[in-house]
Structure formats: C-alpha cells, structure tokens
Design a protein around this motif. Structure first.
Motif, PDB file in Angstrom:
ATOM      1  N   ILE A 127       0.854  -1.180   0.000  1.00  0.00           N
ATOM      2  CA  ILE A 127       0.000   0.000   0.000  1.00  0.00           C
ATOM      3  C   ILE A 127       0.888   1.228   0.000  1.00  0.00           C
ATOM      4  O   ILE A 127       1.955   1.232   0.630  1.00  0.00           O
ATOM      5  N   SER A 128       0.485   2.274  -0.728  1.00  0.00           N
ATOM      6  CA  SER A 128       1.313   3.479  -0.808  1.00  0.00           C
ATOM      7  C   SER A 128       0.418   4.705  -0.934  1.00  0.00           C
ATOM      8  O   SER A 128      -0.737   4.610  -1.366  1.00  0.00           O
ATOM      9  N   PHE A 129       0.965   5.866  -0.582  1.00  0.00           N
ATOM     10  CA  PHE A 129       0.230   7.122  -0.705  1.00  0.00           C
ATOM     11  C   PHE A 129       1.219   8.280  -0.652  1.00  0.00           C
ATOM     12  O   PHE A 129       2.383   8.112  -0.274  1.00  0.00           O
ATOM     13  N   ARG A 130       0.745   9.454  -1.039  1.00  0.00           N
ATOM     14  CA  ARG A 130       1.558  10.666  -0.996  1.00  0.00           C
ATOM     15  C   ARG A 130       1.166  11.463   0.249  1.00  0.00           C
ATOM     16  O   ARG A 130       0.031  11.948   0.347  1.00  0.00           O
ATOM     17  N   PRO A 131       2.080  11.607   1.188  1.00  0.00           N
ATOM     18  CA  PRO A 131       1.731  12.219   2.477  1.00  0.00           C
ATOM     19  C   PRO A 131       1.834  13.739   2.468  1.00  0.00           C
ATOM     20  O   PRO A 131       2.422  14.344   1.566  1.00  0.00           O
ATOM     21  N   LYS A 132       1.269  14.338   3.490  1.00  0.00           N
ATOM     22  CA  LYS A 132       1.472  15.752   3.769  1.00  0.00           C
ATOM     23  C   LYS A 132       2.593  15.884   4.800  1.00  0.00           C
ATOM     24  O   LYS A 132       2.679  15.089   5.741  1.00  0.00           O
ATOM     25  N   ALA A 133       3.436  16.895   4.614  1.00  0.00           N
ATOM     26  CA  ALA A 133       4.585  17.069   5.505  1.00  0.00           C
ATOM     27  C   ALA A 133       4.135  17.327   6.941  1.00  0.00           C
ATOM     28  O   ALA A 133       3.165  18.063   7.190  1.00  0.00           O
ATOM     29  N   ASP A 134       4.823  16.668   7.870  1.00  0.00           N
ATOM     30  CA  ASP A 134       4.616  16.842   9.317  1.00  0.00           C
ATOM     31  C   ASP A 134       3.237  16.396   9.795  1.00  0.00           C
ATOM     32  O   ASP A 134       2.819  16.721  10.905  1.00  0.00           O
ATOM     33  N   GLU A 135       2.524  15.653   8.979  1.00  0.00           N
ATOM     34  CA  GLU A 135       1.243  15.076   9.391  1.00  0.00           C
ATOM     35  C   GLU A 135       1.515  13.761  10.118  1.00  0.00           C
ATOM     36  O   GLU A 135       2.504  13.067   9.846  1.00  0.00           O
ATOM     37  N   TYR A 136       0.642  13.402  11.049  1.00  0.00           N
ATOM     38  CA  TYR A 136       0.753  12.136  11.767  1.00  0.00           C
ATOM     39  C   TYR A 136      -0.236  11.137  11.166  1.00  0.00           C
ATOM     40  O   TYR A 136      -1.392  11.479  10.882  1.00  0.00           O
ATOM     41  N   TYR A 137       0.259   9.906  10.980  1.00  0.00           N
ATOM     42  CA  TYR A 137      -0.543   8.863  10.354  1.00  0.00           C
ATOM     43  C   TYR A 137      -0.506   7.589  11.189  1.00  0.00           C
ATOM     44  O   TYR A 137       0.394   7.385  12.014  1.00  0.00           O
ATOM     45  N   THR A 138      -1.479   6.719  10.920  1.00  0.00           N
ATOM     46  CA  THR A 138      -1.526   5.402  11.553  1.00  0.00           C
ATOM     47  C   THR A 138      -1.750   4.336  10.487  1.00  0.00           C
ATOM     48  O   THR A 138      -2.723   4.424   9.714  1.00  0.00           O
ATOM     49  N   LEU A 139      -0.834   3.379  10.431  1.00  0.00           N
ATOM     50  CA  LEU A 139      -1.040   2.183   9.614  1.00  0.00           C
ATOM     51  C   LEU A 139      -1.778   1.166  10.469  1.00  0.00           C
ATOM     52  O   LEU A 139      -1.382   0.909  11.614  1.00  0.00           O
ATOM     53  N   GLU A 140      -2.842   0.588   9.929  1.00  0.00           N
ATOM     54  CA  GLU A 140      -3.617  -0.399  10.673  1.00  0.00           C
ATOM     55  C   GLU A 140      -3.840  -1.630   9.800  1.00  0.00           C
ATOM     56  O   GLU A 140      -4.285  -1.525   8.658  1.00  0.00           O
ATOM     57  N   ILE A 141      -3.506  -2.789  10.341  1.00  0.00           N
ATOM     58  CA  ILE A 141      -3.741  -4.066   9.667  1.00  0.00           C
ATOM     59  C   ILE A 141      -4.788  -4.830  10.464  1.00  0.00           C
ATOM     60  O   ILE A 141      -4.569  -5.133  11.645  1.00  0.00           O
ATOM     61  N   ASN A 142      -5.926  -5.107   9.825  1.00  0.00           N
ATOM     62  CA  ASN A 142      -7.005  -5.849  10.481  1.00  0.00           C
ATOM     63  C   ASN A 142      -7.092  -7.241   9.873  1.00  0.00           C
ATOM     64  O   ASN A 142      -7.384  -7.392   8.684  1.00  0.00           O
ATOM     65  N   ALA A 143      -6.854  -8.244  10.697  1.00  0.00           N
ATOM     66  CA  ALA A 143      -6.848  -9.630  10.230  1.00  0.00           C
ATOM     67  C   ALA A 143      -8.023 -10.380  10.845  1.00  0.00           C
ATOM     68  O   ALA A 143      -8.055 -10.600  12.058  1.00  0.00           O
ATOM     69  N   SER A 144      -8.993 -10.737  10.019  1.00  0.00           N
ATOM     70  CA  SER A 144     -10.154 -11.494  10.491  1.00  0.00           C
ATOM     71  C   SER A 144      -9.812 -12.978  10.504  1.00  0.00           C
ATOM     72  O   SER A 144      -9.533 -13.576   9.454  1.00  0.00           O
ATOM     73  N   HIS A 145      -9.843 -13.576  11.690  1.00  0.00           N
ATOM     74  CA  HIS A 145      -9.460 -14.973  11.847  1.00  0.00           C
ATOM     75  C   HIS A 145     -10.608 -15.924  11.507  1.00  0.00           C
ATOM     76  O   HIS A 145     -11.777 -15.616  11.758  1.00  0.00           O
ATOM     77  N   VAL A 146     -10.241 -17.047  10.946  1.00  0.00           N
ATOM     78  CA  VAL A 146     -11.224 -18.094  10.667  1.00  0.00           C
ATOM     79  C   VAL A 146     -11.753 -18.677  11.967  1.00  0.00           C
ATOM     80  O   VAL A 146     -12.951 -18.940  12.113  1.00  0.00           O
ATOM     81  N   TYR A 147     -10.867 -18.840  12.963  1.00  0.00           N
ATOM     82  CA  TYR A 147     -11.244 -19.384  14.265  1.00  0.00           C
ATOM     83  C   TYR A 147     -10.985 -18.350  15.342  1.00  0.00           C
ATOM     84  O   TYR A 147     -10.471 -17.254  15.076  1.00  0.00           O
ATOM     85  N   SER A 148     -11.317 -18.675  16.556  1.00  0.00           N
ATOM     86  CA  SER A 148     -11.146 -17.748  17.676  1.00  0.00           C
ATOM     87  C   SER A 148      -9.685 -17.316  17.798  1.00  0.00           C
ATOM     88  O   SER A 148      -8.765 -18.107  17.610  1.00  0.00           O
ATOM     89  N   ILE A 149      -9.487 -16.030  18.123  1.00  0.00           N
ATOM     90  CA  ILE A 149      -8.121 -15.509  18.268  1.00  0.00           C
ATOM     91  C   ILE A 149      -7.601 -15.649  19.693  1.00  0.00           C
ATOM     92  O   ILE A 149      -6.486 -15.226  19.999  1.00  0.00           O
TER      93      ILE A 149
END
Length: 232
Positions: A127-149
């Motif tokens: 995944i990629s994007f063009r950021p704004k200078a001095d902005e704060y960002y959060t990368l989030e990975i959501n993994a839906s499990h087939v079974y209980s986590i």
C-alpha cells in the motif's frame, strides 16, 4: 509409418553475476564525490555494450512483528517535507496467512480519516500514498481470523519505505568511460560516484536505491543492482 525421435533439451539461465549482490558500502572523503566499486561477470554468450546509472530513492527498514491475542496491528508514523511517497509492504508466512478469512490494510490521518485502504488476497500486500509534511498517520492491519483468536498469534514482516522528493543521482564508470563492454565469462570492476552524500537516515533505517544497466544496441534495460547503504 510413424517415426519416433528423441532429443536432449538443455535449459540454462544466464545472467550477470554481481559481487556483492547488494551494494552496501561507499567511500566518503571531504571535498570528493562519494564513490565505490563492484565486480561484474557477464554470464551471457555475447558481449554487453552499454552504460549504467542509478539513484538513491529513499530510506527504508524491514522488521518482524508478532501479534498475540488480537486481530489488529497499529503503527504510528510521521513524515518530513523531503518525502514524496510512503510505501508499506506486508509479508505473511503461510502458517499465519491461512488463519485469516480476510486482511484489510488501512492508513488514517491524525483526524481518523482514511487516506488509503486495501485488502490482501495473497500473502504479500502493498500500500502506498503521498503524504502531507509533518502530518501524523496510523497504519492499521485488520486480520479477520477463521477461528477464535484467543491465545493465538500471527506473524508478518513489515517493510516501510519513504521516497525522497529529490533523488541522489549515481553514475557508473569503467576506467573513466561511461560506455563500456562486458565480455562473456570475464570479470570487470566498475566504479560509481554519487552527486552528493546519502542523507542521514533515522535509527534502524537504510538508504535504498538501484543501479540499472542499459544495452546500447538493444536500447533496453538488461540488469540492475539493488543498493542498501548504512549511515556513515
């Protein structure tokens, strides 16, 4: 009449052998262009006649992550004005990826709004994007499990890459000539210079880039060498 014939098919994969396979060192002296060298062996049956050039594209780091007992991974980051693009590459091992029904990748800004989002259908996502200078960002990975986590864990490697607005140019020479020949099965030492020193990267990161070689007769790229430079 039907005649049968047999033959032996020999397949060989020819290429250019580079030593080292990844350039990770250069020389620096005050008042001189940063420089270095490497060795190339042409393993093709025909001579190469052409030139090479390259660039330092940005800085990166790769790290391993283990997530236990939850289905979300979050990572906060910011960028400076000299960065034009941010890229994340996520690699799961087979054991972890088979645990998921789907995996979503999101980047949010400091106001919690989506900047970019995607879903992984294979064990590698980007995944990629063009950021704004001095902005704060959060990368989030959501993994839906087939079974209980509950009491489970999942592993992945994360490569984060920050591309410069202005790249550092690299020139290649063979005994001071920009055009050169590489004869079959013969080793030749090539030299490189950079138009300025690579920037000091944040702790744990390396400058990355590539050198590409172009055949003068075919007018196409023939091979390339990756670069990974530590801070001097």
């Amino acid at each position: 009449n039907i005649r049968k014939s047999t033959y032996n098919l020999k397949i060989s994969f020819l290429s250019f052998q580079i030593e080292p396979s990844v350039l990770n060192h250069y020389n620096y002296q005050l008042g001189k262009e940063p420089n270095g060298q490497f060795r190339v062996i042409n393993q093709f049956n025909t001579p190469f006649y052409g030139f090479g050039n390259g660039e330092i594209q940005g800085y990166q780091r790769a790290w391993e992550k283990v997530v236990r007992g939850q289905d979300t991974f979050s990572y906060n980051f910011t960028v400076k004005s000299d960065v034009k693009k941010v890229e994340f590459i996520i690699d799961f091992n087979d054991e972890s990826f088979l645990k998921f029904s789907d995996v979503a990748i999101n980047v949010y800004n400091s106001r919690g709004r989506h900047v970019v989002k995607d879903a992984m259908t294979f064990d590698r996502g980007k995944i990629s994007f063009r950021p704004k200078a001095d902005e704060y960002y959060t990368l989030e990975i959501n993994a839906s499990h087939v079974y209980s986590i509950f009491d489970s864990e999942w592993k992945f490697s994360l490569t984060e890459k920050y591309y410069f607005q202005e790249k550092i140019k690299i020139k290649i020479y063979a005994e001071n000539d920009r055009l050169f020949k590489l004869f079959p099965s013969s080793a030749r030492v090539l030299e490189f210079t950079m138009d300025k020193s690579p920037r000091i990267t944040p702790e744990g990161f390396q400058n990355f880039g590539v050198i590409k070689f172009f055949d003068r007769n075919l007018l196409q790229q023939t091979f390339e060498i990756p670069l990974l430079f530590e801070n001097h």
